[in-house]
Scaffold this motif. Structure first.
Motif, PDB file in Angstrom:
ATOM      1  N   SER A  35       0.840  -1.199   0.000  1.00  0.00           N
ATOM      2  CA  SER A  35       0.000   0.000   0.000  1.00  0.00           C
ATOM      3  C   SER A  35       0.878   1.253   0.000  1.00  0.00           C
ATOM      4  O   SER A  35       0.523   2.273  -0.583  1.00  0.00           O
ATOM      5  CB  SER A  35      -0.964  -0.012   1.183  1.00  0.00           C
ATOM      6  OG  SER A  35      -0.280   0.300   2.372  1.00  0.00           O
ATOM      7  N   TYR A  64      -3.497   2.505  -5.567  1.00  0.00           N
ATOM      8  CA  TYR A  64      -4.315   1.673  -4.708  1.00  0.00           C
ATOM      9  C   TYR A  64      -5.277   2.581  -3.968  1.00  0.00           C
ATOM     10  O   TYR A  64      -4.966   3.775  -3.796  1.00  0.00           O
ATOM     11  CB  TYR A  64      -3.431   0.874  -3.746  1.00  0.00           C
ATOM     12  CG  TYR A  64      -3.389   1.413  -2.332  1.00  0.00           C
ATOM     13  CD1 TYR A  64      -2.581   2.506  -2.024  1.00  0.00           C
ATOM     14  CD2 TYR A  64      -4.184   0.870  -1.334  1.00  0.00           C
ATOM     15  CE1 TYR A  64      -2.549   3.020  -0.756  1.00  0.00           C
ATOM     16  CE2 TYR A  64      -4.159   1.387  -0.056  1.00  0.00           C
ATOM     17  CZ  TYR A  64      -3.341   2.462   0.232  1.00  0.00           C
ATOM     18  OH  TYR A  64      -3.325   2.978   1.479  1.00  0.00           O
ATOM     19  N   LEU A  92      -5.653  -3.608  -0.140  1.00  0.00           N
ATOM     20  CA  LEU A  92      -5.282  -3.073  -1.449  1.00  0.00           C
ATOM     21  C   LEU A  92      -6.450  -2.935  -2.423  1.00  0.00           C
ATOM     22  O   LEU A  92      -6.318  -2.265  -3.438  1.00  0.00           O
ATOM     23  CB  LEU A  92      -4.192  -3.947  -2.087  1.00  0.00           C
ATOM     24  CG  LEU A  92      -2.849  -3.999  -1.350  1.00  0.00           C
ATOM     25  CD1 LEU A  92      -1.929  -5.017  -2.009  1.00  0.00           C
ATOM     26  CD2 LEU A  92      -2.191  -2.634  -1.333  1.00  0.00           C
TER      27      LEU A  92
END
Lengths: 349, 278
Positions: B119, B145, B226
């Protein structure tokens, strides 16, 4: 015309020399065996011919064409590997047709050729069988048929028979030889079995110590080895130290024996070889003594052969005695030793 | 006497399997049929409400998305693992060992760390896109993301080591003479790979694919971290129902459904790819 020529081939793996100074010319259509003990470089030489290994020196010529830099896939060779390397995911017919498929041969032609090849190796009707359903001998035949599918210029075999049992191996040797004679394809087979080489080959290339030791017809090499290595490798052999005794003769254990064509080179002793079957034994008369008389130290009776070990003036000689000698030969006997015409041969070193 | 003694070694594993697998599974099956008390727990009963609730467009779509994501991630991981492992088995021994150690150490990372790690890597403020901007490949940094691709990337990252470790022993035992034989028969290197290597290794490839598929099917941290909510897998929904909605019977029913569907899929794959003759 030469089927294959090797000129000054050498191969090094880092510091290790695998092959040195190999020069060889093989006539078109002949069957040649690379013969030698394991580690002598014979398989490496075959792989260089196939292009699976690059030589670090020298040139490879197939049918007068220099193929040294040509990749294996375009050399036009057919090869049978030691493990056979049959494709486990394909059936017999697909295995044989693999090279034809790569070349884009249409299916009807492929099928016809597969049928023809299976007939050649006496496996007609086996197209649809799976490899795992075949016996060792049958796999062998499939591998041979597969290697011959595209009519290669060179047919290479890397100890293909070593996994078979003795009886089947001898059958396959004869069959392979007959097949090769029928097709007339230049063939090279690697083997460590001198009997196999002598059964099959037109020419034998004896290899040892990373070099070619001698090249010639099997019988020629058997009878007239160039050096100790070849003499030993080609079967039981007596190696005796002799004194030169003028032109065309040597002194062996005090006795003079004719050796046609022998020319004294640099004085000193010369090593002569004689095969056991070339040693002739005759009973020595009572009281007969001196030159050329030896003593039987041991008899090894194997039924089909009778081996006699003789001590002749300090030298040990092994003789193959004829069957009828069995009755009149005993340990401790004194015998007169002579040699069959042409049986004695002087080594080069 | 001897006949009875023969069973003794089996007692211990059977007991473990019973206590830690069969009994909990039976409890889950039972709970999936129990009656839910709204806002609280559940009470014994027999009703198919939870299964019926699952067979609705919303949850069936979730099932479809889950299977699609698992298949995509497993496929992508295999597509990377096959050439990588092939080249690895051709490398020198020391290189092979070094890579295997790296791969094993990736396995030791928890899914949570991997999820949050990615992330950061995929974020706009500190992610890879900044690097691409610095290299002049992008105009300005972008957030990558939460997104479907970010999520699949994370899933591929966690499954790849398993794929390599599953393929490695099979690939390294592959008989290279098969490729050499194809070479003498005129096949170029790519052709040899496609017509000999891949088909011969097919059982290993299928085994790896199934393992990764099942593994991704159960992933729930990475999709949550995610992915967007519309990409959440069933595993995420099951957690949601069990922990936050306190609907244990429905969570149990979903879990059993997921298990049944994945078993059917695995059976289908094995069935369809079975090698003829062998």
């Amino acid at each position: 015309m030469t089927g294959l020529a090797l000129e000054g081939i050498g191969k090094r793996f880092g510091e290790i020399t695998a092959l040195a100074d190999v020069d060889l010319a093989i006539p078109d259509g002949s069957f040649v065996c690379f013969l030698g003990p394991s580690g002598c470089g014979k398989t490496t030489l075959l792989r260089i011919v196939a292009g699976l290994e690059q030589p670090t020196a020298g040139r490879v010529l197939i049918g007068d064409e220099d193929v040294t830099g040509v990749p294996t896939s375009r050399r036009g060779v057919g090869m049978v590997f030691q493990s056979l390397a049959l494709f486990p995911h394909l059936d017999v017919g697909e295995n044989i047709a693999y090279s034809l498929r790569i070349r884009g041969v249409p299916k009807p032609e492929r099928d016809a050729r597969v049928e023809e090849l299976l007939e050649l190796v006496r496996l007609s009707g086996y197209q649809g069988r799976h490899i795992s359903q075949l016996s060792g001998g049958q796999r062998q035949r499939v591998a041979i048929a597969r290697a011959l599918a595209t009519q290669p210029r060179l047919f290479l075999l890397d100890e293909p028979l070593s996994a078979l049992d003795a009886k089947l191996r001898e059958e396959m040797q004869v069959e392979l030889r007959l097949l090769q004679q029928r097709l007339g394809v230049t063939t090279i087979m690697v083997t460590h079995d001198r009997r196999e080489a002598m059964t099959i080959a037109d020419f034998v290339v004896v290899m040892g110590d990373q070099r070619v030791q001698q090249v010639g017809a099997p019988l020629e090499i058997y009878r007239r080895p160039r050096n100790r290595f070849v003499a030993d490798f080609m079967g039981d052999c007596n190696l005796l130290e002799a004194e030169p005794a003028g032109e065309g003769a040597v002194l062996l254990a005090g006795a003079r024996y004719p050796l046609p064509g022998f020319v004294e080179a640099n004085g000193g002793t010369v090593t002569v070889s004689v095969r056991p079957e070339g040693v002739l034994l005759a009973p020595a008369g009572m009281g007969e003594d001196g030159r050329g008389i030896g003593t039987v130290t041991f008899l090894k009776d194997l039924g089909d052969t009778l081996e006699a070990y003789i001590e002749l003036d300090g030298a040990a000689i092994m003789a193959l005695a004829p069957q009828e000698a069995r009755a009149r030969l005993a340990q401790g006997d004194r015998v007169r030793v002579s040699f069959a015409p042409d049986a004695l041969h002087a080594l080069e070193d | 006497m001897e006949r009875t003694l023969r069973w003794v070694p089996l007692v211990w594993p059977t007991m473990l399997l019973g206590i830690f697998f069969a009994v909990p599974f039976a409890i889950m099956v039972a709970v999936s049929l129990f009656h839910r008390q709204p806002g609280g727990f559940f009470e014994p009963g027999f009703e198919l409400t939870h299964y019926r609730r699952f067979i609705t467009p919303f949850f069936l779509e979730r099932l479809g998305v889950t299977i699609g994501i698992a298949a995509a991630a497993a496929g992508a991981a295999l597509a990377i693992a096959v050439p990588f492992t092939y080249l690895l088995t051709r490398a020198r021994r020391r290189t092979q060992v070094a890579w295997l150690i790296v791969i094993l150490s990736v396995l030791s990372l928890s899914e949570v760390i991997v999820g949050f790690g990615w992330s950061v890597l995929l974020s706009r403020t500190a992610g890879i896109s900044n690097l691409l901007v610095a290299l002049g490949l992008l105009e300005q940094p972008r957030p990558w993301y939460p997104s479907l691709y970010g999520m699949v990337t994370g899933l591929v990252y966690v499954t790849l080591p398993y794929a390599v470790l599953l393929l490695y022993p099979r690939f390294s035992r592959f008989d290279r003479q098969l490729l050499e034989a194809a070479e003498t028969m005129g096949a170029s290197a790519p052709r040899r790979f496609v017509t000999v290597f891949l088909p011969v290794m097919r059982p290993a490839l299928i085994a790896a694919l199934i393992m990764m598929f099942v593994f991704v099917l159960g992933a729930y941290v990475i999709p949550q971290v995610l992915g967007r909510s519309q990409h959440w897998t069933l595993a995420v929904l099951i957690t949601d129902q069990a922990l936050f909605q306190s609907n244990i019977p429905f969570a149990a029913a979903m879990a059993i459904f997921l298990l049944a569907v994945s078993l059917v899929l695995v059976w289908l794959v094995v069935r369809l790819t079975r090698r003829r003759g062998a």
